[in-house]
Design a protein around this motif. Structure first.
Motif, PDB file in Angstrom:
ATOM      1  N   VAL A 232      54.151 -41.782 -43.078  1.00 40.25           N
ATOM      2  CA  VAL A 232      53.621 -43.033 -42.518  1.00 40.25           C
ATOM      3  C   VAL A 232      53.375 -42.793 -41.041  1.00 40.25           C
ATOM      4  O   VAL A 232      54.279 -42.349 -40.319  1.00 40.25           O
ATOM      5  CB  VAL A 232      54.597 -44.207 -42.719  1.00 40.25           C
ATOM      6  CG1 VAL A 232      54.040 -45.465 -42.094  1.00 40.25           C
ATOM      7  CG2 VAL A 232      54.870 -44.422 -44.201  1.00 40.25           C
ATOM      8  N   ALA A 233      52.155 -43.074 -40.600  1.00 42.16           N
ATOM      9  CA  ALA A 233      51.801 -42.750 -39.208  1.00 42.16           C
ATOM     10  C   ALA A 233      50.890 -43.821 -38.630  1.00 42.16           C
ATOM     11  O   ALA A 233      50.194 -44.541 -39.353  1.00 42.16           O
ATOM     12  CB  ALA A 233      51.117 -41.388 -39.131  1.00 42.16           C
ATOM     13  N   GLU A 234      50.935 -43.905 -37.304  1.00 43.65           N
ATOM     14  CA  GLU A 234      49.963 -44.717 -36.575  1.00 43.65           C
ATOM     15  C   GLU A 234      48.622 -43.996 -36.635  1.00 43.65           C
ATOM     16  O   GLU A 234      48.563 -42.761 -36.563  1.00 43.65           O
ATOM     17  CB  GLU A 234      50.421 -44.886 -35.127  1.00 43.65           C
ATOM     18  CG  GLU A 234      49.702 -45.978 -34.366  1.00 43.65           C
ATOM     19  CD  GLU A 234      50.042 -47.367 -34.884  1.00 43.65           C
ATOM     20  OE1 GLU A 234      49.163 -48.226 -34.787  1.00 43.65           O
ATOM     21  OE2 GLU A 234      51.171 -47.581 -35.379  1.00 43.65           O
ATOM     22  N   SER A 235      47.540 -44.732 -36.818  1.00 40.96           N
ATOM     23  CA  SER A 235      46.228 -44.100 -36.960  1.00 40.96           C
ATOM     24  C   SER A 235      45.280 -44.563 -35.855  1.00 40.96           C
ATOM     25  O   SER A 235      45.320 -45.714 -35.425  1.00 40.96           O
ATOM     26  CB  SER A 235      45.621 -44.434 -38.323  1.00 40.96           C
ATOM     27  OG  SER A 235      45.419 -45.831 -38.438  1.00 40.96           O
ATOM     28  N   ARG A 236      44.450 -43.619 -35.402  1.00 41.70           N
ATOM     29  CA  ARG A 236      43.401 -43.907 -34.419  1.00 41.70           C
ATOM     30  C   ARG A 236      42.143 -43.179 -34.857  1.00 41.70           C
ATOM     31  O   ARG A 236      42.197 -42.105 -35.451  1.00 41.70           O
ATOM     32  CB  ARG A 236      43.811 -43.446 -33.016  1.00 41.70           C
ATOM     33  CG  ARG A 236      44.972 -44.218 -32.406  1.00 41.70           C
ATOM     34  CD  ARG A 236      44.573 -45.660 -32.132  1.00 41.70           C
ATOM     35  NE  ARG A 236      45.655 -46.404 -31.498  1.00 41.70           N
ATOM     36  CZ  ARG A 236      46.568 -47.102 -32.152  1.00 41.70           C
ATOM     37  NH1 ARG A 236      46.568 -47.117 -33.479  1.00 41.70           N
ATOM     38  NH2 ARG A 236      47.499 -47.770 -31.497  1.00 41.70           N
ATOM     39  N   ILE A 237      40.999 -43.778 -34.562  1.00 44.61           N
ATOM     40  CA  ILE A 237      39.713 -43.155 -34.851  1.00 44.61           C
ATOM     41  C   ILE A 237      38.962 -43.030 -33.537  1.00 44.61           C
ATOM     42  O   ILE A 237      38.808 -44.017 -32.806  1.00 44.61           O
ATOM     43  CB  ILE A 237      38.890 -43.989 -35.849  1.00 44.61           C
ATOM     44  CG1 ILE A 237      39.694 -44.231 -37.126  1.00 44.61           C
ATOM     45  CG2 ILE A 237      37.575 -43.296 -36.172  1.00 44.61           C
ATOM     46  CD1 ILE A 237      38.986 -45.114 -38.133  1.00 44.61           C
ATOM     47  N   GLY A 238      38.505 -41.822 -33.216  1.00 44.41           N
ATOM     48  CA  GLY A 238      37.807 -41.614 -31.957  1.00 44.41           C
ATOM     49  C   GLY A 238      36.876 -40.428 -32.031  1.00 44.41           C
ATOM     50  O   GLY A 238      36.917 -39.634 -32.981  1.00 44.41           O
ATOM     51  N   SER A 239      36.029 -40.322 -31.017  1.00 51.16           N
ATOM     52  CA  SER A 239      35.125 -39.174 -30.958  1.00 51.16           C
ATOM     53  C   SER A 239      35.907 -37.936 -30.545  1.00 51.16           C
ATOM     54  O   SER A 239      37.025 -38.013 -30.024  1.00 51.16           O
ATOM     55  CB  SER A 239      33.995 -39.445 -29.972  1.00 51.16           C
ATOM     56  OG  SER A 239      34.503 -39.555 -28.659  1.00 51.16           O
ATOM     57  N   ALA A 240      35.293 -36.774 -30.741  1.00 48.89           N
ATOM     58  CA  ALA A 240      35.978 -35.509 -30.452  1.00 48.89           C
ATOM     59  C   ALA A 240      36.307 -35.361 -28.970  1.00 48.89           C
ATOM     60  O   ALA A 240      37.274 -34.681 -28.600  1.00 48.89           O
ATOM     61  CB  ALA A 240      35.114 -34.338 -30.922  1.00 48.89           C
ATOM     62  N   GLY A 241      35.536 -36.011 -28.099  1.00 50.47           N
ATOM     63  CA  GLY A 241      35.774 -35.880 -26.669  1.00 50.47           C
ATOM     64  C   GLY A 241      36.848 -36.799 -26.123  1.00 50.47           C
ATOM     65  O   GLY A 241      37.093 -36.825 -24.910  1.00 50.47           O
ATOM     66  N   MET A 242      37.525 -37.566 -27.000  1.00 50.09           N
ATOM     67  CA  MET A 242      38.518 -38.527 -26.519  1.00 50.09           C
ATOM     68  C   MET A 242      39.687 -37.840 -25.812  1.00 50.09           C
ATOM     69  O   MET A 242      40.193 -38.321 -24.799  1.00 50.09           O
ATOM     70  CB  MET A 242      39.036 -39.363 -27.695  1.00 50.09           C
ATOM     71  CG  MET A 242      40.073 -40.411 -27.293  1.00 50.09           C
ATOM     72  SD  MET A 242      40.549 -41.460 -28.669  1.00 50.09           S
ATOM     73  CE  MET A 242      41.301 -40.264 -29.752  1.00 50.09           C
ATOM     74  N   PHE A 243      40.112 -36.674 -26.320  1.00 44.51           N
ATOM     75  CA  PHE A 243      41.292 -36.018 -25.752  1.00 44.51           C
ATOM     76  C   PHE A 243      40.976 -35.456 -24.365  1.00 44.51           C
ATOM     77  O   PHE A 243      41.815 -35.524 -23.460  1.00 44.51           O
ATOM     78  CB  PHE A 243      41.769 -34.919 -26.698  1.00 44.51           C
ATOM     79  CG  PHE A 243      42.061 -35.431 -28.074  1.00 44.51           C
ATOM     80  CD1 PHE A 243      43.213 -36.140 -28.338  1.00 44.51           C
ATOM     81  CD2 PHE A 243      41.160 -35.233 -29.111  1.00 44.51           C
ATOM     82  CE1 PHE A 243      43.482 -36.627 -29.594  1.00 44.51           C
ATOM     83  CE2 PHE A 243      41.407 -35.721 -30.372  1.00 44.51           C
ATOM     84  CZ  PHE A 243      42.571 -36.428 -30.621  1.00 44.51           C
ATOM     85  N   ARG A 244      39.764 -34.933 -24.198  1.00 46.08           N
ATOM     86  CA  ARG A 244      39.384 -34.438 -22.877  1.00 46.08           C
ATOM     87  C   ARG A 244      39.234 -35.590 -21.893  1.00 46.08           C
ATOM     88  O   ARG A 244      39.670 -35.506 -20.746  1.00 46.08           O
ATOM     89  CB  ARG A 244      38.064 -33.658 -22.991  1.00 46.08           C
ATOM     90  CG  ARG A 244      37.582 -33.105 -21.649  1.00 46.08           C
ATOM     91  CD  ARG A 244      36.225 -32.460 -21.781  1.00 46.08           C
ATOM     92  NE  ARG A 244      35.696 -32.097 -20.470  1.00 46.08           N
ATOM     93  CZ  ARG A 244      34.431 -31.811 -20.239  1.00 46.08           C
ATOM     94  NH1 ARG A 244      33.543 -31.858 -21.231  1.00 46.08           N
ATOM     95  NH2 ARG A 244      34.020 -31.481 -19.028  1.00 46.08           N
ATOM     96  N   THR A 245      38.616 -36.669 -22.348  1.00 48.43           N
ATOM     97  CA  THR A 245      38.399 -37.823 -21.468  1.00 48.43           C
ATOM     98  C   THR A 245      39.712 -38.460 -21.059  1.00 48.43           C
ATOM     99  O   THR A 245      39.894 -38.867 -19.911  1.00 48.43           O
ATOM    100  CB  THR A 245      37.495 -38.854 -22.165  1.00 48.43           C
ATOM    101  OG1 THR A 245      36.252 -38.240 -22.503  1.00 48.43           O
ATOM    102  CG2 THR A 245      37.241 -40.049 -21.273  1.00 48.43           C
ATOM    103  N   MET A 246      40.659 -38.557 -21.993  1.00 47.87           N
ATOM    104  CA  MET A 246      41.941 -39.187 -21.694  1.00 47.87           C
ATOM    105  C   MET A 246      42.974 -38.178 -21.194  1.00 47.87           C
ATOM    106  O   MET A 246      44.086 -38.540 -20.860  1.00 47.87           O
ATOM    107  CB  MET A 246      42.494 -39.896 -22.939  1.00 47.87           C
ATOM    108  CG  MET A 246      41.660 -41.072 -23.394  1.00 47.87           C
ATOM    109  SD  MET A 246      41.239 -42.182 -22.039  1.00 47.87           S
ATOM    110  CE  MET A 246      42.828 -42.546 -21.368  1.00 47.87           C
ATOM    111  N   ARG A 247      42.590 -36.902 -21.164  1.00 50.94           N
ATOM    112  CA  ARG A 247      43.474 -35.824 -20.700  1.00 50.94           C
ATOM    113  C   ARG A 247      44.777 -35.781 -21.489  1.00 50.94           C
ATOM    114  O   ARG A 247      45.877 -35.660 -20.939  1.00 50.94           O
ATOM    115  CB  ARG A 247      43.739 -35.949 -19.207  1.00 50.94           C
ATOM    116  CG  ARG A 247      42.484 -35.698 -18.369  1.00 50.94           C
ATOM    117  CD  ARG A 247      42.741 -35.725 -16.892  1.00 50.94           C
ATOM    118  NE  ARG A 247      41.503 -35.392 -16.158  1.00 50.94           N
ATOM    119  CZ  ARG A 247      41.372 -35.508 -14.842  1.00 50.94           C
ATOM    120  NH1 ARG A 247      42.384 -35.933 -14.102  1.00 50.94           N
ATOM    121  NH2 ARG A 247      40.228 -35.185 -14.256  1.00 50.94           N
TER     122      ARG A 247
END
Length: 867
Positions: free
Chosen positions: A593-608
């Protein structure tokens, strides 16, 4: 005291006064009968003659009652005139009391206006207690939305609802003006206005022909949009709006009350139940609402709809067998989350009003003591104790009435404060003055009169006439007023309570501002772009739209990277899912059981958000991909063994099976006030309403807002860009309720300690004045001035320390209520409590020292010579 209680009962129970009046008149008749009998008349003749001489008994009763009322009115008016004259002679005292009461009553009325509008007042619809929220609950769905076909079935098969309907919203661009304009468009199921029990204020509702697929497009507009876009033109019905490639004819204007549904909705049109996609029982998009039949309870409605769904589960095992129904009172669902905060603020502001009243009571005691000679003269001229006390209470009531009037002005201005500090507070637009707030303020004025005036009135009229007249003589050297110090101690105790609560909330807010979220929110611009749910029909095209927008934003000079997501990191929100592993998993292992998020591939770079293992999702891939956070990997797979696994919900359209590409750092996705939890990130998006776009900039993000707007207008001319703001502002707004509690409670606490300081200063100043002769005599007999200072400071400190002890006890109960609202600090935080006590002691020393120094500067010979 017994006499005072008797008089109070007479006021509350006027029938007793009537009985006393009749008894007194009968006594006069009886006395005349006895006189006639003594003169030799028989009892019957004496009774008859006595009644004849007395006249019409009923008329005498009424005449005496009228005289008593007239005399009472004259006395009241005389008290008002005398009170106004007395208050005018001491303007500084009067202004101080009025301002103190205006602050206490105004703050109390302001918070009550919020409670009245948000919690107490019914929803702005007929029989609003019968309006409920209806939901479809399914384990695999992150939101309790209802499929259109199922909504129609529920409405057709139930026995407890008058009607069930639903709605969903999207942001469109309207093209009938010179430039595209973003509008919030609600698409509604049939019977929408029937559920709310309202009708358009202009025009008409949708007719049956307009509720079918392919029918002419009709639209209702909001009152706000009507006034802003059409200048409240009554001929607006029949005009045309253009949304994208479709034209809609305006058929009516909604009443302002419908804005309760969602504050920013501009347009309403029909979502046809026979639309091809609406026939699927798997596609959900309606937020459900219903109106119960008269006399139906929530429990009955829940049981009825559960029976309906059980019948549907037998007809359509897939997917209806996995679906439950949920029904909640709409008002409770809307305001339940803020109830506790508002009552905490109301309790705090009530303590502030009590502090103001005790402060004024102490001032009135001092004033009454200084007027003992005046009161004694009035006694010597024949005034009763009741009349003198009535005069003193009239003065207090006039001050309280003036304070309540000023407080209403403060309460009227407070609505703006609520809109600024908590703009997302439910029903915040309804906060304002009405007759209930005026009545409440008058009740506060009466309460303040009794709280401030009763004790001074009783104590001020209790001293003997001889003692009062002697108080001006040379032999009187001191006076003791323990009641004043008790009132000061009460103020200190209540101030400590408020300071403790405010200190804990401040420490909690500071801890929240310092928390490491696992991402970098600085220099990130967030915005939305208008889109419709119709675009989601072709996922490939919708995905290309997102990609084109992100590339356009990334090409703007000053932009480092861009991304899109459905939920901003750090903003409170939860979408938990249960995942299956395609490679299999032992039965003894726990469910995933996990928290889920949907985002574009660049989300991790943008949010660092750092990559810890594996690789990032590629921008384009034929294989669905996902990332997991470190906590997910260690909790369920012991580390990097999760990479390469295929996980998801095989039958879900939202979370299909995808391969795990890599592991990223833990971020506080559920909110900055929540610890990180196991989280998965699906890579890839399609264009649809509610999508957030983000751009990391090299400098101030708002400096590029206009550049982003122009670039996107060139790339997507049919869309509107809106809600441009820094991510830091979004995070701040997410905790607006915390900020409201903290700011208001801090203001109340600082006001409380100021009033307590003033009360202590005023009481000691009065004590210095009445004990000048005693101080002068002690100095003349060789006392040191430092001893005088120590004595008065010690008196003040004794009161303050006792108040602190009592305040800590009250704070213990108060902080238990706050426990669930704190972050990173315990209800009995030692630093906070120590700081509060240190502040109170420092303020008390300052307030005590000034009168003490003035007492020590007394010239013995001058004081002893004075009369």
């Amino acid at each position: 005291m017994r006499k005072w209680l008797g008089r109070l009962r007479n006021v509350i129970r006027p029938g007793r006064l009537d009985r006393d009046l009749e008894r007194e008149l009968r006594l006069h008749v009886t006395e005349r009968m006895e006189e006639l009998q003594e003169a030799g008349m028989s009892a019957a003749a004496a009774a008859r003659l006595a009644r004849q001489q007395f006249g019409n008994y009923t008329a005498q009763v009424e005449r005496t009652r009228d005289m008593d009322i007239a005399e009472g009115m004259d006395a009241m008016l005389r008290n008002v005139r005398l009170s106004l004259r007395a208050l005018a002679k001491s303007p500084a005292f009067s202004i101080t009391v009025v301002l103190t009461l205006a602050l206490g009553i105004g703050a109390n009325s302001a918070v009550f206006s919020a409670i009245n509008s948000v919690l107490l007042r019914p929803l702005p619809f007929p029989n609003s207690d019968r309006i409920v929220s209806v939901a479809q609950i399914q384990a695999k769905m992150p939101q309790p939305l209802i499929a259109p076909a199922r909504l129609q079935d529920w409405n057709r098969m139930n026995h407890t609802f008058q009607a069930i309907s639903g709605y969903y919203t999207q942001d469109d661009s309207e093209f009938s003006g010179a430039l595209p304009e973003k509008v919030t468009h609600a698409l509604v199921a049939p019977r929408f206005l029937q559920v709310w029990g309202v009708a358009p204020q202009l025009g008409r509702d949708f007719n049956p022909a307009e509720e079918h697929f392919g029918a002419p497009n009709a639209v209702l507009i909001s009152d706000r949009y009507w006034r802003r876009r059409f200048g409240a033109n009554p001929d607006v019905v029949g005009k045309t709006l253009r949304l994208g490639q479709w034209s809609y004819q305006i058929i009516g204007v909604m009443p302002p009350s419908i804005e309760f549904v969602q504050r920013n909705i501009d347009l309403w049109s029909v979502s046809a139940p026979d639309f091809p996609y609406a026939r699927s029982r798997d596609l959900t998009w309606f937020t459900g609402i219903g109106r119960l039949k008269p006399g139906v309870t929530l429990a009955q409605a829940r049981a009825d709809l559960a029976t309906v769904q059980a019948d549907l589960a037998r007809q359509f095992p897939k997917p209806d067998a996995d679906i439950r129904t949920g029904i909640e009172a709409l008002k409770e669902l809307t305001i339940g989350g803020v109830r506790e905060s508002l009552w905490v603020v109301f309790g705090s502001v009530t303590l502030l009003l009590l502090i103001a009243c005790t402060n004024i009571a102490a001032l009135l005691l001092s004033r009454a003591a200084s007027r003992q000679h005046e009161i004694a003269v009035r006694f010597s001229l024949g005034a009763s104790r009741a009349s003198v006390a009535s005069h003193l209470l009239t003065e207090v009531f006039l001050l309280a009435l003036a304070g309540a009037t000023g407080g209403l002005g403060l309460a009227a201005a407070a609505a703006r404060i609520f809109r600024v500090l908590a703009k997302d507070l439910p029903r915040v637009d309804e906060i304002g003055l009405d007759w209930r707030i005026v009545v409440y303020s008058l009740i506060c004025a009466v309460f303040a009169t009794l709280a401030c005036g009763i004790v001074p009135a009783i104590l001020g009229t209790r001293r003997s006439l001889a003692g009062s007249l002697a108080s001006t003589g040379r032999s009187q050297v001191s006076a003791r007023h323990p009641a004043q110090f008790v009132l000061v101690g009460v103020q200190v105790a209540l101030a400590v309570t408020l300071l403790a609560g405010a200190g804990l909330l401040l420490r909690s807010f500071q801890a929240l501002s310092r928390v490491a979220g696992g991402f970098d929110p600085d220099h990130v611009l967030t915005f939305k772009i208008s889109s419709s749910w119709g675009e989601t029909g072709t996922t490939k095209t919708a995905g290309q739209t997102v990609k084109r927008i992100l590339e356009s934003v990334a090409a703007i000079p000053g932009v480092e990277s861009s991304a899109a997501t459905f939920l901003l990191p750090g903003v409170p929100g939860s979408f938990q899912v249960e995942l299956k592993v395609a490679e299999g998993r032992a039965e003894t292992e726990p469910k995933i059981v996990a928290e889920s998020r949907i985002g574009s591939a660049g989300m991790f770079r943008t949010m660092r958000i750092p990559l810890l293992a594996g690789e990032m999702c590629p921008e384009e891939s034929n294989t669905p991909g996902m990332m997991v956070n470190h906590l997910f990997a260690t909790t369920y797979f012991g580390g990097a063994g999760v990479i390469g696994k295929h996980m998801g919900q095989p039958s879900s359209i939202y979370f299909p099976t995808a391969v795990v590409r890599g592991i990223v750092g833990d971020a506080r996705e559920r909110g900055l006030d929540h610890e990180p939890v196991p989280t998965i990130y699906y890579c890839g998006l399609i264009m649809q309403p509610g999508l957030y776009f983000m751009a990391r900039t090299h400098g101030d993000p708002m400096a590029l807002a206009e550049s982003v707007r122009r670039k996107l207008h060139a790339t997507e001319p049919a869309r509107s860009v809106y809600d441009l703001s820094p991510l830091t502002a979004q995070l701040s707004d997410a905790f607006a309720e915390n900020r409201l509690r903290t700011v208001l409670l801090t203001f109340f606490a600082l006001t409380a300690i100021s009033l307590a300081c003033i009360g202590l200063y005023g009481t000691l100043s009065y004590l210095v004045n009445v004990r000048q002769r005693e101080v002068g005599l002690r100095l003349a007999l060789g006392a040191m001035r430092a001893q005088i200072v120590r004595q008065f400071v010690a008196q003040g400190m004794r009161v303050s320390l006792l108040g602190c002890v009592a305040g800590l006890g009250l704070a213990g109960a108060f902080t238990k209520v706050l426990a669930g609202m704190l972050f990173g600090v315990s209800p009995w935080d030692a630093i906070t409590m120590t700081g509060v006590i240190a502040l109170v002691i420092a303020v008390s020393i300052t307030a005590s020292l000034l009168p003490a120094l003035r007492a020590a500067r007394v010239e013995p010979m001058r004081v002893l010579r004075e009369e």
